[in-house]
Scaffold this active site. Structure first.
Site, PDB file in Angstrom:
ATOM      1  N   ARG A  41       0.749  -1.215  -0.017  1.00  0.00           N
ATOM      2  CA  ARG A  41       0.024  -0.187  -0.028  1.00  0.00           C
ATOM      3  C   ARG A  41       0.747   1.421  -0.025  1.00  0.00           C
ATOM      4  NH1 ARG A  41      -1.154   4.894   2.068  1.00  0.00           N
ATOM      5  NH2 ARG A  41      -0.453   4.127   4.226  1.00  0.00           N
ATOM      6  N   ASP A  42       1.619   1.727   1.106  1.00  0.00           N
ATOM      7  CA  ASP A  42       2.239   2.511   1.392  1.00  0.00           C
ATOM      8  C   ASP A  42       3.576   2.740   0.131  1.00  0.00           C
ATOM      9  OD1 ASP A  42       2.862   5.231   2.434  1.00  0.00           O
ATOM     10  OD2 ASP A  42       4.067   4.484   4.133  1.00  0.00           O
ATOM     11  N   HIS A  45       6.352   4.378  12.759  1.00  0.00           N
ATOM     12  CA  HIS A  45       6.374   4.376  11.255  1.00  0.00           C
ATOM     13  C   HIS A  45       7.634   5.173  10.983  1.00  0.00           C
ATOM     14  CE1 HIS A  45       4.281   4.207   7.411  1.00  0.00           C
ATOM     15  NE2 HIS A  45       5.019   5.089   7.128  1.00  0.00           N
ATOM     16  N   HIS A  87      10.437   6.869   8.292  1.00  0.00           N
ATOM     17  CA  HIS A  87      11.121   7.095   6.931  1.00  0.00           C
ATOM     18  C   HIS A  87      12.496   7.352   6.882  1.00  0.00           C
ATOM     19  CE1 HIS A  87       7.353   7.576   4.275  1.00  0.00           C
ATOM     20  NE2 HIS A  87       7.078   6.905   5.369  1.00  0.00           N
ATOM     21  N   CYS A 129       9.646   9.576  -0.683  1.00  0.00           N
ATOM     22  CA  CYS A 129       8.913  10.713   0.291  1.00  0.00           C
ATOM     23  C   CYS A 129       8.743  11.882  -0.705  1.00  0.00           C
ATOM     24  CB  CYS A 129      10.214  11.100   1.387  1.00  0.00           C
ATOM     25  SG  CYS A 129       9.633  12.405   2.348  1.00  0.00           S
ATOM     26  N   ASN A 167      10.119   4.588   3.110  1.00  0.00           N
ATOM     27  CA  ASN A 167       9.803   3.796   4.192  1.00  0.00           C
ATOM     28  C   ASN A 167      11.240   2.959   4.312  1.00  0.00           C
ATOM     29  OD1 ASN A 167       7.040   4.071   4.897  1.00  0.00           O
ATOM     30  ND2 ASN A 167       6.869   3.485   2.643  1.00  0.00           N
TER      31      ASN A 167
END
Length: 302
Positions: free
Chosen positions: A15-16, A207, A209, A240, A249
């Site tokens: 997804r992300d 979470h 990055h 990003c 990520n």
């Protein structure tokens, strides 16, 4: 504080990770990615978003993806749902968990979704209510918790406030997200410790990055602050959008290499994830962003 014996990894590549890819990824590739991740032992996989294809064309096949994956009863399959229409899709697709979101930054909220933080959370009230009635788990994500591309530093009180509001909506888990990757270990530790003074640490996830190469160090800081749920993306998929050319990520392979060598259990097969990372990167026509993944793949190739 002692480190956790076990960490739950929330795998976000499907997804992300994929949603910012410019070329449309074939539905069967997405399905195979999720199936491979399921077989690798992840307890929670973000699979897709039920959003307008006008805004996120990569997720236009959400219904087909959810209908085609091979599910494991021990795995939670999560979907992002920005509104009631998204919730309808989540319910019809038999998702296990929905993800709702709010920013810790007023400027980010206004620029990203054209409303204040309070308005954004109010919009989720009917979504959360219906999801609870249907027996769905609800996860809340707090973006820009360690910094904002428009405001810079974010007050920890603002993060705590959003966390409390999302918990009040019925979220069983809350993601503290370093959306632009600017966090460093001392700040991460301070934010996590402060948030967990108000909310059960078992509900909080990190979470991170890797925009500035700090994600692994930040994860260690989060673990030391009592956090035992970490998000990551196989092959480091996901850019990003607020830092040109930057990676997004943190790579799952790097996180698993770290945790397993610290004696922390995850229930995930690192070798399998290395193979998945190399495979999906080949599908996208570029090398994997995972340093540990590439090193382990090279060692395997001999």
């Amino acid at each position: 504080m002692s480190l956790p014996d076990r960490v739950k990894i929330v795998e976000v590549a499907a997804r992300d990770g994929l949603q910012n890819e410019k070329q449309f990824i074939a539905t069967d590739v997405k399905v195979e990615l999720i199936n491979r991740l399921t077989a690798a032992g992840f307890a929670n996989i973000e699979t897709t978003s039920f959003v307008s294809p006008k805004w996120v064309p990569q997720m236009a096949d959400a219904t087909q993806v959810m209908a085609s994956i091979q599910r494991n009863p021990n795995t939670l399959y999560s979907v992002l749902t920005p509104n009631l229409k998204g919730l309808e899709g989540a319910l019809a697709s038999q998702a296990n968990e929905i993800v709702i979101f709010a920013a810790a930054s007023e400027s980010f909220s206004q620029r990203n979704i054209n409303c204040s933080i309070a308005e954004s959370i109010a919009r989720f009230e009917p979504v959360a209510e219906q999801a609870k009635q249907a027996g769905l788990l609800i996860r809340g994500s707090i973006s820009c918790a360690l910094g904002c591309p428009y405001e810079g530093e974010i007050a920890i009180d603002a993060v705590v406030d959003v966390a409390k509001r999302l918990e009040a909506l019925g979220c069983h888990e809350l993601d503290v997200a370093d959306t632009i990757g600017v966090g460093t270990p001392n700040k991460v530790y301070e934010v996590m410790r402060t948030v967990t003074e108000h909310i059960d640490p078992a509900k909080i996830s990190g979470h991170f990055h890797d925009t500035y190469g700090q994600a692994i160090a930040n994860i260690v800081a989060a673990l030391n602050a009592g956090i035992s749920i970490i998000h990551s993306s196989t092959a480091g998929l996901g850019g990003c959008p607020y830092a040109k050319g930057a990676t997004g990520n943190v790579a799952t392979e790097d996180v698993l290499y770290l945790l397993h060598n610290m004696g922390i259990q995850t229930g995930v097969d690192l070798d399998a994830v290395v193979d998945i990372g190399q495979w999906i990167s080949a599908q996208l026509g570029r090398p994997s962003f995972s340093r540990a993944g590439n090193a382990l793949a090279a060692r395997k190739a001999g």
